[in-house]
Design a protein around this motif. Structure first.
Motif, PDB file in Angstrom:
ATOM      1  N   ILE A   1      48.633  27.297  31.634  1.00 23.20           N
ATOM      2  CA  ILE A   1      47.545  28.199  32.042  1.00 23.20           C
ATOM      3  C   ILE A   1      46.797  27.601  33.236  1.00 23.20           C
ATOM      4  CG2 ILE A   1      45.253  29.082  31.377  1.00 23.20           C
ATOM      5  CD1 ILE A   1      47.362  30.801  30.109  1.00 23.20           C
ATOM      6  N   ASN A   2      46.423  26.334  33.142  1.00 25.10           N
ATOM      7  CA  ASN A   2      45.670  25.693  34.228  1.00 25.10           C
ATOM      8  C   ASN A   2      46.458  25.675  35.535  1.00 25.10           C
ATOM      9  OD1 ASN A   2      43.369  25.282  32.707  1.00 25.10           O
ATOM     10  ND2 ASN A   2      44.009  23.247  32.037  1.00 25.10           N
TER      11      ASN A   2
ATOM     12  N   MET B   1      40.044  42.352  37.777  1.00 24.19           N
ATOM     13  CA  MET B   1      40.786  41.496  38.715  1.00 24.19           C
ATOM     14  C   MET B   1      40.715  42.037  40.138  1.00 24.19           C
ATOM     15  SD  MET B   1      44.258  40.263  36.846  1.00 24.19           S
ATOM     16  CE  MET B   1      44.440  40.990  35.243  1.00 24.19           C
TER      17      MET B   1
ATOM     18  N   GLY C   1      48.347  38.983  39.599  1.00 24.13           N
ATOM     19  CA  GLY C   1      47.505  38.862  38.416  1.00 24.13           C
ATOM     20  C   GLY C   1      48.335  39.008  37.159  1.00 24.13           C
TER      21      GLY C   1
ATOM     22  N   LYS D   1      46.671  29.632  36.739  1.00 31.15           N
ATOM     23  CA  LYS D   1      45.413  30.289  37.126  1.00 31.15           C
ATOM     24  C   LYS D   1      44.792  29.725  38.408  1.00 31.15           C
ATOM     25  CE  LYS D   1      42.058  27.956  34.127  1.00 31.15           C
ATOM     26  NZ  LYS D   1      41.149  28.147  33.008  1.00 31.15           N
TER      27      LYS D   1
ATOM     28  N   THR E   1      46.511  32.615  40.343  1.00 32.94           N
ATOM     29  CA  THR E   1      46.716  33.921  39.727  1.00 32.94           C
ATOM     30  C   THR E   1      45.660  34.177  38.660  1.00 32.94           C
ATOM     31  OG1 THR E   1      49.096  33.573  40.059  1.00 32.94           O
ATOM     32  CG2 THR E   1      48.458  35.346  38.567  1.00 32.94           C
ATOM     33  N   PRO E   2      44.818  35.213  38.832  1.00 38.10           N
ATOM     34  CA  PRO E   2      43.864  35.524  37.765  1.00 38.10           C
ATOM     35  C   PRO E   2      44.600  35.961  36.497  1.00 38.10           C
ATOM     36  CG  PRO E   2      43.732  37.163  39.532  1.00 38.10           C
ATOM     37  CD  PRO E   2      44.709  36.117  39.964  1.00 38.10           C
ATOM     38  N   ILE E   3      44.061  35.535  35.353  1.00 37.41           N
ATOM     39  CA  ILE E   3      44.680  35.823  34.063  1.00 37.41           C
ATOM     40  C   ILE E   3      43.628  36.402  33.121  1.00 37.41           C
ATOM     41  CG2 ILE E   3      45.874  34.847  32.050  1.00 37.41           C
ATOM     42  CD1 ILE E   3      46.770  32.514  33.875  1.00 37.41           C
ATOM     43  N   TRP E   4      43.999  37.453  32.429  1.00 41.13           N
ATOM     44  CA  TRP E   4      43.199  38.021  31.345  1.00 41.13           C
ATOM     45  C   TRP E   4      44.032  38.031  30.081  1.00 41.13           C
ATOM     46  CZ3 TRP E   4      38.492  40.862  30.645  1.00 41.13           C
ATOM     47  CH2 TRP E   4      37.624  40.782  31.731  1.00 41.13           C
TER      48      TRP E   4
ATOM     49  N   GLN F   1      55.157  29.910  38.775  1.00 42.18           N
ATOM     50  CA  GLN F   1      54.498  30.513  39.930  1.00 42.18           C
ATOM     51  C   GLN F   1      55.541  31.041  40.911  1.00 42.18           C
ATOM     52  OE1 GLN F   1      50.948  30.858  40.308  1.00 42.18           O
ATOM     53  NE2 GLN F   1      51.761  32.325  41.764  1.00 42.18           N
TER      54      GLN F   1
ATOM     55  N   LEU G   1      39.540  31.567  29.708  1.00 42.95           N
ATOM     56  CA  LEU G   1      40.008  32.844  30.230  1.00 42.95           C
ATOM     57  C   LEU G   1      39.178  33.999  29.677  1.00 42.95           C
ATOM     58  CD1 LEU G   1      43.881  32.449  29.834  1.00 42.95           C
ATOM     59  CD2 LEU G   1      42.562  32.309  31.960  1.00 42.95           C
TER      60      LEU G   1
END
Length: 181
Positions: A57-58, A108, A32, A61, A64-67, A22, A87
């Motif tokens: 990931i946890n 996002m 994002g 996110k 921060t949005p994640i796709w 981060q 996700l």
């Protein structure tokens, strides 16, 4: 004429995606993430997600949005990975096409310059992100072997075309991550 700068990542992590912190995202004002799946998050022939990846990931996110945006066409495999990580995802992206990247960025609701494309491949992930004006992050493949033949070939071809991967020109970040959660 092809613009060779389209193959140059903004950041070469020098680690797998698990080394992306981060703090690094904050440093580059990244709000994002779009993540490649195959070899970036999960080895190509596997669908199981590591506990370390779930933890990473946890943690990311939260802020921060994640796709997930994958070239892979296997809905069963990609949806299983995305569901495990909780996700959103798009498959069949045909990167370096920008179409599905635009769709994820739009979802996002962030400016393209604040979204990073993260992947292990220059000719798909980095090229697609750079074509769209995203911040691009090249990571080491998450495969278990020490050899990365596809990435090595892409780097070799890129260098022959004039792309430079020297640390004086590009930012490298290599951090040791703690495995204790």
């Amino acid at each position: 004429m092809f613009n060779i700068k389209l193959l140059q990542p903004d950041l070469i992590l020098g680690d797998t995606v698990l080394g992306l912190t981060q703090e690094v995202l904050d440093q580059y004002k990244i709000k994002g993430l779009i993540l490649d799946v195959d070899e970036t998050l999960v080895p190509l022939k596997k669908s199981s997600v590591s506990e370390e990846l779930i933890y990473w990931i946890n943690h990311i996110k939260i802020r921060t949005p994640i796709w997930l945006v994958s070239n892979n066409l296997s809905k069963n495999r990609i949806s299983y990975i995305a569901d495990t990580l909780d996700l959103p995802y798009l498959l069949g992206a045909v990167k370096p096409s920008r179409r599905k990247l635009r769709k994820a960025i739009s979802a996002m609701n962030l400016p393209v310059t604040q979204v990073a494309m993260v992947g292990d491949r220059l000719f798909t992930d980095v090229l697609a992100g750079n074509r769209l004006g995203m911040f691009t992050i090249l990571v080491n493949p998450i495969i278990t072997s020490k050899s990365h033949p596809i990435q090595d070939l892409e780097v070799w071809i890129s260098q022959k075309l004039g792309v430079s991967f020297t640390s004086s020109e590009y930012k490298f970040v290599k951090k040791t991550r703690k495995t204790n959660h």
